[in-house]
Design an enzyme around this catalytic site. Sequence first.
Site, PDB file in Angstrom:
ATOM      1  N   GLY A 158       0.871  -1.322   0.106  1.00 16.45           N
ATOM      2  CA  GLY A 158      -0.133   0.022   0.129  1.00 16.45           C
ATOM      3  C   GLY A 158       0.816   1.349  -0.099  1.00 16.45           C
ATOM      4  CB  SER A 236      -0.013  -5.697  -3.474  1.00 20.00           C
ATOM      5  OG  SER A 236      -0.986  -4.784  -2.885  1.00 20.00           O
TER       6      SER A 236
END
Length: 520
Positions: A158, A236
């Site tokens: 993230g 990610s």
Amino acid sequence: MKLSDVLFGAILCISAPVRGEWTVGQGVYTPSGLVLGSAASKLPSVSVYRGIPYAQPPIGELRFAAPLPFSGNTHLPFSDSPSIDGTKFGASCPVSSYFAGKPVTKGKGLSAAGLATLAQLTKGNNDTSEDCLTLNVWTKPQTGEEKKAVVIWVHGKGYTTGSSSDPVYDGQFIVNEQDIILVTFNYRMNIFGFPGSYLNTRNIGLLDQRLAVEWVRDNIAGFGGDPARITLIGDSAGAGLVDLYSFAYVDDPIISSMGLLSGTTSLSGWDPDSLPKAERDWNSVTCDICRMGTETDFAKVIACMRNKTTAEITAAIPITTNPYGSKSFFPNNDGKTVFSDYYELARTGKFIKVPLLIGNTDDETAYHRIMADVFAPSYGYGQTNYDNERRNYYTCPASERARHTADLGVPTWRYGYFGDFKDARLTTAAHGRAYHGSDVLLIFGTELVPGVKQDADELKLAKYARGAVAAFARNPKTGLKTYGWPQYNPKAKSLVQLGKDNKVGTFAVTPAAFDTGCLY
């Protein structure tokens, strides 16, 4: 040309490995210094070099600044230069809170793997430092090709947390089996990597990534690698950084192929922050800890921010009410390395045109849903929102990215991951679906819970998946084709169902059977 340059070139030639003459962990000369490695923990024929500095420590005047190459001790003869202890990982870069709130596990049905995942999210900052720009190399030059294909892996989590030293990214298994070299590296995150002021250098984390790639290009031959075969792969947020790289460095790509796993692409709902939002977040922090508003001269603001402690800065990062935690300081649109019109750039082919491997898991947001229920059970996000998020942020953008790449005749490979193995399930539910990042666990062959026995079918599938990644790295244009994978075509059976029913094989279907259109 300086004498030191001549000597350096000669030493690199001497240190370049010759198959069969390699000693595990032997010293390798680099501009960072003589790096001394060690044997991998479980596979002693694999050499691992940890904590190699690729940039100058980004502290003092280099905080919130573009990275500078590590200078080492170039004024000294190599025989007098201090060696680098490559037996230990370097510090992780500073992290910010990823999930908000206090976790409540009672009655949530978390498995041992789920509890281990939770522990990773809440482990804190004990091993972090701003002096963190290091990389790690796993290699086995004594066998196989003399010049091996190289995979640089970009960690996720993230843009706010994560590290190349995470046990998930242990490269010894894939390097031992597949005759490639694996490199991981740290990059600056949150406010340190993506500061928002338009008066400051922005998207520093992306610049860190570029410098790490340049270091690999210039030094990997000494570890047995082929600088002409560098594959950049991320998972990610790491996939997001890889995709941003592909649009930022079109004129000088260095890389020969790229991979986006659990793919957060530039076409997703995780859009780059707009300048106004990035500026607001930056001003929120500077106002909090420096008591300086937007009317203050920027030189005074940046001087204050460079004099604050790491803890003071991270404590001031805004935390949203979203259960995912801090959503401040993402990559932001600076018009130089990060842009606002990725759909148009993709449509017109303004990206690095190298072979692409891109994949998603069956239920990307299951991970988010389970962890959010632990941290913020009253948030009430709802299953419909998670389904839309999976569609808008993962499967649809990945399929769009694959389509635009394939339309230009660039070899493209697409998969969905379906593996459901008991030891990797985050809850004790009888059946789960493959969640965000579970394909990464499979490829590296790492365990969420050390000591928990992995399923025999899982071990077979993991070896198969590692073989697929290596085949792609060794020959990005045709390696997966010879491995049995069809090249991506939106109208043909070309999406590989990896781990379907936990079995080994391609099980290709038309992309429409897995991909869905965007809702935006």
